[in-house]
Design a protein around this motif. Structure first.
Motif, short mmCIF file in Angstrom:
data_model
loop_
_atom_site.label_atom_id
_atom_site.label_comp_id
_atom_site.label_asym_id
_atom_site.label_seq_id
_atom_site.Cartn_x
_atom_site.Cartn_y
_atom_site.Cartn_z
N ASN A 125 3.25 11.13 -1.67
CA ASN A 125 2.39 11.52 -2.81
C ASN A 125 1.47 12.88 -1.96
O ASN A 125 0.82 13.55 -2.88
CB ASN A 125 1.53 10.49 -3.22
CG ASN A 125 -0.03 11.05 -3.73
OD1 ASN A 125 -1.04 11.19 -3.85
ND2 ASN A 125 0.66 11.01 -5.43
N CYS A 126 0.21 12.85 -1.01
CA CYS A 126 -0.07 13.87 -0.69
C CYS A 126 1.02 15.27 0.57
O CYS A 126 -0.24 16.32 0.26
CB CYS A 126 -0.99 13.56 0.18
SG CYS A 126 -1.60 13.38 1.52
N GLY A 160 -8.21 12.28 -3.60
CA GLY A 160 -9.16 11.84 -4.56
C GLY A 160 -7.22 10.59 -5.57
O GLY A 160 -6.85 9.79 -5.96
N GLU A 161 -6.61 11.35 -5.66
CA GLU A 161 -5.31 11.36 -6.39
C GLU A 161 -4.28 10.11 -5.41
O GLU A 161 -3.81 9.07 -5.59
CB GLU A 161 -3.93 12.85 -7.14
CG GLU A 161 -3.20 12.42 -7.38
CD GLU A 161 -2.13 13.66 -7.07
OE1 GLU A 161 -1.02 13.15 -7.71
OE2 GLU A 161 -2.97 14.62 -8.03
N THR A 162 -4.05 11.00 -4.12
CA THR A 162 -3.45 10.14 -3.14
C THR A 162 -4.12 8.84 -2.81
O THR A 162 -3.96 7.25 -3.26
CB THR A 162 -3.36 10.70 -1.94
OG1 THR A 162 -2.30 12.11 -2.68
CG2 THR A 162 -2.76 9.56 -1.10
N ARG A 163 -5.89 8.56 -2.80
CA ARG A 163 -6.40 6.99 -3.06
C ARG A 163 -5.91 6.55 -4.41
O ARG A 163 -6.01 5.31 -4.10
CB ARG A 163 -7.93 7.50 -2.64
CG ARG A 163 -8.18 7.96 -1.77
CD ARG A 163 -10.17 8.26 -0.91
NE ARG A 163 -10.31 8.25 -2.57
CZ ARG A 163 -10.75 9.83 -2.61
NH1 ARG A 163 -10.20 10.61 -1.68
NH2 ARG A 163 -11.30 10.21 -3.75
N ASN A 164 -5.48 6.96 -5.34
CA ASN A 164 -5.90 5.85 -6.43
C ASN A 164 -3.94 5.88 -6.58
O ASN A 164 -4.18 4.80 -7.35
CB ASN A 164 -6.07 7.41 -7.74
CG ASN A 164 -8.07 6.87 -7.60
OD1 ASN A 164 -8.48 6.43 -7.37
ND2 ASN A 164 -8.02 7.95 -8.53
N TYR A 165 -3.18 6.90 -6.71
CA TYR A 165 -2.07 6.15 -6.48
C TYR A 165 -1.09 5.34 -5.02
O TYR A 165 -0.95 3.70 -5.85
CB TYR A 165 -1.16 7.92 -5.69
CG TYR A 165 0.53 7.82 -5.88
CD1 TYR A 165 1.10 8.21 -6.84
CD2 TYR A 165 0.91 7.27 -4.37
CE1 TYR A 165 2.17 7.74 -6.62
CE2 TYR A 165 2.28 7.51 -4.10
CZ TYR A 165 3.49 7.94 -5.54
OH TYR A 165 4.29 7.87 -5.52
N ILE A 166 -2.55 5.25 -4.43
CA ILE A 166 -1.60 3.91 -3.30
C ILE A 166 -2.41 2.34 -3.83
O ILE A 166 -1.87 1.57 -3.29
CB ILE A 166 -2.47 4.07 -0.84
CG1 ILE A 166 -1.09 3.13 -1.09
CG2 ILE A 166 -3.55 4.38 -1.55
CD1 ILE A 166 0.26 3.52 -1.29
N ALA A 171 -1.77 -2.88 -6.44
CA ALA A 171 -1.84 -3.59 -7.98
C ALA A 171 -0.97 -3.93 -7.92
O ALA A 171 -0.55 -5.01 -8.71
CB ALA A 171 -3.41 -2.85 -8.10
N LEU A 172 0.24 -3.06 -8.54
CA LEU A 172 2.00 -3.69 -9.18
C LEU A 172 2.09 -3.94 -8.18
O LEU A 172 3.00 -5.01 -8.50
CB LEU A 172 1.97 -1.83 -9.02
CG LEU A 172 1.95 -1.60 -10.70
CD1 LEU A 172 2.35 -0.46 -10.45
CD2 LEU A 172 1.82 -2.05 -11.50
#
Length: 181
Positions: A125-126, A160-166, A171-172
């Motif tokens: 992601n990052c 922040g995008e990477t924190r949300n992505y992981i 969760a999934l």
């Protein structure tokens, strides 16, 4: 050619739904010979990340502000490293088979480099350089440490995008494990 990819036609006798990553992995798996690590990567993708990237966007419109394209959101430079052609006539980042094969190779290389799936996904992601910087600054590769947000810190360990992505992937993954029980 890109119009066919956008419709879910993946060539040959294969056609899949736009978010059917497990089916796509099966097609790719049947299409070639892979190392044990690449097979492990396919299993991990099948079980953990299919719905994160693929289901949230249609293949046709999967285009980010940062110029990442396709269901696997390849940036132009990364696409070139993994032999995906981009020119005025074709963008193979939109080809579900070729892009999935490239994603498997990329994730396999990231897993080899960082040693843990959650680190490989954060690097996907990052970027590997940014993740290496984060690990060095945090003096840890522990997930809870890397996800910390501290007020006053000019630059967080991870965007922040990477924190949300992981967090979504975890969760999934947790949901899919509990559904199989």
């Amino acid at each position: 050619k890109n119009e066919d990819y956008d419709k879910g036609d993946i060539g040959g006798n294969h056609s899949i739904g736009k978010s059917d990553v497990a089916g796509l992995i099966e097609v790719v798996f049947a299409d070639g010979e892979y190392s044990e690590l690449e097979k492990d990567t396919m299993d991990w993708i099948r079980g953990n990340i299919g719905m994160t990237d693929a289901a949230r966007k249609e293949w046709k419109s999967a285009y980010s502000k940062a110029k990442a394209v396709g269901m696997w959101q390849f940036m132009p430079k990364t696409a070139a490293i993994f032999d995906l052609k981009i020119n005025r006539y074709v963008d193979e980042r939109r080809d579900p088979i070729k892009a999935t094969k490239a994603a498997i190779k990329y994730l396999t290389s990231l897993h080899k480099r960082f040693g843990k799936w959650y680190l490989a996904m954060m690097a996907y992601n990052c970027g590997g350089g940014r993740l290496s910087w984060a690990i060095k600054k945090a003096r840890s590769d522990d997930l809870s440490v890397l996800l910390q947000v501290k007020k006053g810190r000019k630059r967080q360990y991870l965007p922040g995008e990477t924190r949300n992505y992981i967090r979504k992937i975890i969760a999934l993954s947790t949901l899919s494990e509990s559904e199989s029980m």
